[in-house]
Design a protein around this motif. Structure first.
Motif, PDB file in Angstrom:
ATOM      1  N   VAL A 137       0.853  -1.188   0.000  1.00 37.20           N
ATOM      2  CA  VAL A 137       0.000   0.000   0.000  1.00 37.20           C
ATOM      3  C   VAL A 137       0.887   1.235   0.000  1.00 37.20           C
ATOM      4  CG1 VAL A 137      -1.760   1.301   1.264  1.00 37.20           C
ATOM      5  CG2 VAL A 137      -1.848  -1.205   1.205  1.00 37.20           C
ATOM      6  N   GLU A 138       0.579   2.179  -0.887  1.00 34.98           N
ATOM      7  CA  GLU A 138       1.355   3.409  -1.006  1.00 34.98           C
ATOM      8  C   GLU A 138       0.494   4.591  -0.565  1.00 34.98           C
ATOM      9  OE1 GLU A 138       4.129   4.391  -4.518  1.00 34.98           O
ATOM     10  OE2 GLU A 138       2.198   5.287  -5.033  1.00 34.98           O
ATOM     11  N   ASP A 139       1.019   5.389   0.358  1.00 33.07           N
ATOM     12  CA  ASP A 139       0.352   6.611   0.828  1.00 33.07           C
ATOM     13  C   ASP A 139      -1.083   6.371   1.324  1.00 33.07           C
ATOM     14  OD1 ASP A 139       2.626   8.072   0.082  1.00 33.07           O
ATOM     15  OD2 ASP A 139       1.824   8.436  -1.927  1.00 33.07           O
ATOM     16  N   ASP A 140      -1.334   5.190   1.859  1.00 35.21           N
ATOM     17  CA  ASP A 140      -2.682   4.846   2.337  1.00 35.21           C
ATOM     18  C   ASP A 140      -3.748   5.072   1.275  1.00 35.21           C
ATOM     19  OD1 ASP A 140      -1.950   3.987   4.892  1.00 35.21           O
ATOM     20  OD2 ASP A 140      -1.925   6.044   5.647  1.00 35.21           O
ATOM     21  N   THR A 141      -3.347   5.101   0.010  1.00 39.62           N
ATOM     22  CA  THR A 141      -4.275   5.392  -1.080  1.00 39.62           C
ATOM     23  C   THR A 141      -4.289   4.302  -2.144  1.00 39.62           C
ATOM     24  OG1 THR A 141      -3.889   7.747  -0.768  1.00 39.62           O
ATOM     25  CG2 THR A 141      -4.869   7.101  -2.863  1.00 39.62           C
ATOM     26  N   TYR A 142      -3.095   3.864  -2.547  1.00 39.68           N
ATOM     27  CA  TYR A 142      -2.980   2.952  -3.678  1.00 39.68           C
ATOM     28  C   TYR A 142      -2.534   1.568  -3.235  1.00 39.68           C
ATOM     29  CZ  TYR A 142      -2.829   7.286  -6.340  1.00 39.68           C
ATOM     30  OH  TYR A 142      -3.118   8.512  -6.863  1.00 39.68           O
ATOM     31  N   LEU A 143      -3.114   0.565  -3.859  1.00 39.16           N
ATOM     32  CA  LEU A 143      -2.576  -0.777  -3.780  1.00 39.16           C
ATOM     33  C   LEU A 143      -1.634  -0.885  -4.967  1.00 39.16           C
ATOM     34  CD1 LEU A 143      -2.635  -3.600  -2.465  1.00 39.16           C
ATOM     35  CD2 LEU A 143      -4.314  -4.221  -4.226  1.00 39.16           C
ATOM     36  N   VAL A 144      -0.368  -1.122  -4.696  1.00 45.86           N
ATOM     37  CA  VAL A 144       0.640  -1.184  -5.749  1.00 45.86           C
ATOM     38  C   VAL A 144       1.082  -2.631  -5.928  1.00 45.86           C
ATOM     39  CG1 VAL A 144       2.901  -0.361  -6.521  1.00 45.86           C
ATOM     40  CG2 VAL A 144       1.419   1.132  -5.156  1.00 45.86           C
ATOM     41  N   VAL A 145       1.098  -3.080  -7.168  1.00 45.90           N
ATOM     42  CA  VAL A 145       1.544  -4.427  -7.490  1.00 45.90           C
ATOM     43  C   VAL A 145       2.699  -4.306  -8.478  1.00 45.90           C
ATOM     44  CG1 VAL A 145       0.904  -6.690  -8.402  1.00 45.90           C
ATOM     45  CG2 VAL A 145      -0.812  -5.293  -7.193  1.00 45.90           C
ATOM     46  N   GLY A 151      13.275 -11.530 -18.569  1.00 47.05           N
ATOM     47  CA  GLY A 151      13.349 -10.895 -19.876  1.00 47.05           C
ATOM     48  C   GLY A 151      12.452  -9.674 -20.035  1.00 47.05           C
ATOM     49  N   GLU A 152      11.726  -9.305 -18.982  1.00 46.61           N
ATOM     50  CA  GLU A 152      10.833  -8.153 -19.048  1.00 46.61           C
ATOM     51  C   GLU A 152      11.172  -7.182 -17.920  1.00 46.61           C
ATOM     52  OE1 GLU A 152       6.756  -9.408 -18.833  1.00 46.61           O
ATOM     53  OE2 GLU A 152       7.054 -11.004 -20.311  1.00 46.61           O
ATOM     54  N   PRO A 153      10.920  -5.907 -18.133  1.00 46.76           N
ATOM     55  CA  PRO A 153      11.094  -4.949 -17.021  1.00 46.76           C
ATOM     56  C   PRO A 153       9.957  -5.135 -16.011  1.00 46.76           C
ATOM     57  CG  PRO A 153      10.194  -3.824 -18.930  1.00 46.76           C
ATOM     58  CD  PRO A 153      10.497  -5.241 -19.364  1.00 46.76           C
ATOM     59  N   VAL A 154      10.143  -4.606 -14.814  1.00 42.02           N
ATOM     60  CA  VAL A 154       9.089  -4.647 -13.809  1.00 42.02           C
ATOM     61  C   VAL A 154       7.886  -3.876 -14.314  1.00 42.02           C
ATOM     62  CG1 VAL A 154       8.418  -3.888 -11.490  1.00 42.02           C
ATOM     63  CG2 VAL A 154      10.663  -4.920 -11.864  1.00 42.02           C
ATOM     64  N   ARG A 155       6.724  -4.464 -14.188  1.00 47.21           N
ATOM     65  CA  ARG A 155       5.461  -3.812 -14.537  1.00 47.21           C
ATOM     66  C   ARG A 155       4.807  -3.403 -13.223  1.00 47.21           C
ATOM     67  NH1 ARG A 155       0.295  -6.653 -16.410  1.00 47.21           N
ATOM     68  NH2 ARG A 155       1.494  -8.374 -15.563  1.00 47.21           N
ATOM     69  N   THR A 156       4.389  -2.149 -13.103  1.00 47.18           N
ATOM     70  CA  THR A 156       3.782  -1.641 -11.871  1.00 47.18           C
ATOM     71  C   THR A 156       2.347  -1.244 -12.123  1.00 47.18           C
ATOM     72  OG1 THR A 156       5.943  -0.822 -11.129  1.00 47.18           O
ATOM     73  CG2 THR A 156       3.991   0.063 -10.031  1.00 47.18           C
ATOM     74  N   LEU A 157       1.439  -1.808 -11.314  1.00 40.47           N
ATOM     75  CA  LEU A 157       0.024  -1.477 -11.388  1.00 40.47           C
ATOM     76  C   LEU A 157      -0.364  -0.761 -10.105  1.00 40.47           C
ATOM     77  CD1 LEU A 157      -1.148  -5.052 -12.455  1.00 40.47           C
ATOM     78  CD2 LEU A 157      -0.704  -3.126 -13.968  1.00 40.47           C
ATOM     79  N   ARG A 158      -1.157   0.291 -10.227  1.00 40.57           N
ATOM     80  CA  ARG A 158      -1.667   1.033  -9.053  1.00 40.57           C
ATOM     81  C   ARG A 158      -3.183   1.014  -9.102  1.00 40.57           C
ATOM     82  NH1 ARG A 158       3.152   3.402  -9.638  1.00 40.57           N
ATOM     83  NH2 ARG A 158       4.263   3.983  -7.756  1.00 40.57           N
ATOM     84  N   ARG A 159      -3.774   0.636  -7.977  1.00 44.01           N
ATOM     85  CA  ARG A 159      -5.225   0.604  -7.878  1.00 44.01           C
ATOM     86  C   ARG A 159      -5.664   1.411  -6.682  1.00 44.01           C
ATOM     87  NH1 ARG A 159      -5.260  -5.846  -8.485  1.00 44.01           N
ATOM     88  NH2 ARG A 159      -4.713  -5.911 -10.681  1.00 44.01           N
ATOM     89  N   THR A 160      -6.824   2.068  -6.801  1.00 34.32           N
ATOM     90  CA  THR A 160      -7.355   2.828  -5.663  1.00 34.32           C
ATOM     91  C   THR A 160      -8.466   2.044  -5.000  1.00 34.32           C
ATOM     92  OG1 THR A 160      -8.869   3.976  -7.134  1.00 34.32           O
ATOM     93  CG2 THR A 160      -6.809   5.086  -6.558  1.00 34.32           C
TER      94      THR A 160
END
Length: 160
Positions: A137-145, A151-160
């Motif tokens: 959890v980022e900033d008590d706002t987003y769920l970050v995955v 062979g792939e860069p990190v993929r970052t998903l943010r959900r509210t």
């Protein structure tokens, strides 16, 4: 295209450090394997990061070891610790487990034994990573995955 721990650490050093810190914060973690009938089995497990590899050590002829010998696919979840804070987030690793050779000339298993001094006999598996996931959890706002695959860069998903 699986990858070992050293390759993952080289490709994504920040995520690798966070994941390793989560696994080394506690001793026992949860391993998921597949039974003969294909249903999941979860078991407690200790892991080690040594010589650029993530190792899974097990008692002789344990059900999880027999599962991995039959079907090497696994999922490993770090101990979340007490309470609900999950400092560092929730981390999971998926991949394939390759049993270390038991022969007298097995350098990898001998190095592991020298470093860890496990009770013998035991099964030792080296991991080939197919996915690493961190959820927090980022900033008590987003769920970050954060999702990494070889062979792939990190993929970052943010959900509210």
């Amino acid at each position: 295209m699986p990858s070992n721990w050293a390759a993952f650490s080289t490709a994504e050093p920040n995520l690798a450090k966070t994941v390793e810190d989560r696994f080394t914060a506690f001793t026992h973690h949860t391993l998921a394997t597949l039974r003969k009938d294909g249903s999941p089995r979860t078991s407690g497990l200790e892991v080690r990061f040594l010589h650029g590899e993530l190792w899974l050590g097990m008692m002789p002829d344990s059900l999880k070891a027999l599962d991995l010998r039959r079907d090497p696919r696994f999922a490993l979840q770090a101990n979340q610790g007490p309470g609900t804070t999950m400092a560092g987030g929730d981390v999971r690793i998926s991949g394939r487990a390759v049993e270390a050779d038991d022969s007298a000339g097995s350098v990898a298993k001998a190095a592991y034994v020298k470093e860890v001094e496990p009770p013998e006999p035991f099964h030792l598996f080296r991991t080939e990573l197919t996915e690493v996931v961190r959820t927090y959890v980022e900033d008590d706002t987003y769920l970050v995955v954060e999702i990494w695959k070889p062979g792939e860069p990190v993929r970052t998903l943010r959900r509210t």
